[in-house]
Design a protein around this motif. Structure first.
Motif: not given
Length: 274
Positions: A59, A101-102, A160, A185-186, A189, A220
């Motif tokens: 990240s 990611q979030q 997302k 970023d992920e 997830a 990922t």
């Protein structure tokens, strides 16, 4: 220049100049050196996956590429232009967007206001025009007619996709700022397998749509996401590139690091945290 060949196994780079080039990038947080003299090339039209154990700087690389974080050492070139400072200090020659990611949506704003946030804040476009642009981007991610909803009314997968729509939003008054590169970023997830598949398909479809980024880099851990969204993999461990190659090579390589990681084995050169 760093010893680039020592970081690469069985990978021949294209002959053209990279769209993004990192040379000798290092970054330390406290006593933890998360990136150690990294070289990385990303070429126009590529789908690059960055993988490796947790805490290996994946990240961090994305944030450095995005211009949100400065390296302690090394140089960054965007379309052959050297970047000095952060993205806020000077514009890059190509637009770079990032999906965190979030989803990182503003809870107090509805979907329309989240996706169009940069336009509402930084342009003189009328509200009706911004809403039109928001609807276009939401349609591209398969979420029409939800602009009035709050983030709390959305599922994890929908959040997302809204964050994707925000990342690809561009200012029609400054088309040169439209994102040519997206950094994920992920992105899958915390999602169930079906929702993950929707996101993976969306990432690929956005790459193919005219006027949207043709190049992306994705971090990922998820096997399906690795295999369905990446054309080339870069494996990081202990701050260094230990392997990179085409996704088709990942199951046949003799590299012990990538074999252990992809198999999930506790036996091998990757140290398992106790």
């Amino acid at each position: 220049m760093t010893n680039h060949k020592s970081q690469i196994t069985n990978y021949q780079s294209p002959k053209e100049e990279p769209l993004i080039k990192l040379r000798g990038i290092s970054k330390t947080f406290g006593k933890n050196k998360v990136l150690d003299n990294i070289d990385l090339d990303i070429y126009k039209g590529e789908a690059v996956g960055i993988i490796g154990p947790s805490g290996t700087g994946k990240s961090t690389i994305l944030r450095i590429i995005a211009g949100l974080l400065e390296p302690d050492e090394g140089e960054i070139y965007i379309q052959e232009e050297k970047r000095d400072g952060l993205i806020e200090d000077a514009n890059d020659p190509v637009g770079i967007g990032m999906v965190f990611q979030q989803a990182a949506l503003f809870d107090s704003l509805n979907v329309d206001e989240n996706v169009g946030f940069s336009l509402y804040q930084n342009t003189k476009l009328g509200r009706s025009r911004i809403q039109e642009l928001v609807r276009e981007k939401l349609a591209m991610v398969g979420l029409s007619d939800i602009g009035h909803l709050l983030p709390s009314e959305l599922s994890g997968g929908m959040k997302k996709r809204v964050s994707f729509a925000r990342a690809i939003m561009s200012n029609p008054e400054k088309p040169e700022d439209s994102p040519e590169v997206l950094l994920y970023d992920e992105p899958t997830a915390g999602l169930d397998p079906i929702a993950s598949t929707v996101i993976e398909d969306l990432i690929r479809s956005l790459q193919c749509q005219q006027g949207v980024c043709s190049t992306y880099c994705i971090v990922t851990h998820q096997d399906s996401t690795i295999r369905r969204t990446a054309d080339r993999l870069v494996f990081l461990y202990q701050g260094k590139v230990k392997w990179q190659g085409k996704i088709s090579e990942v199951d046949n390589t003799e590299n012990s690091h990538i074999r252990q990681f992809m198999s999930g084995s506790v036996q091998g050169p990757i140290q398992v945290a106790s």
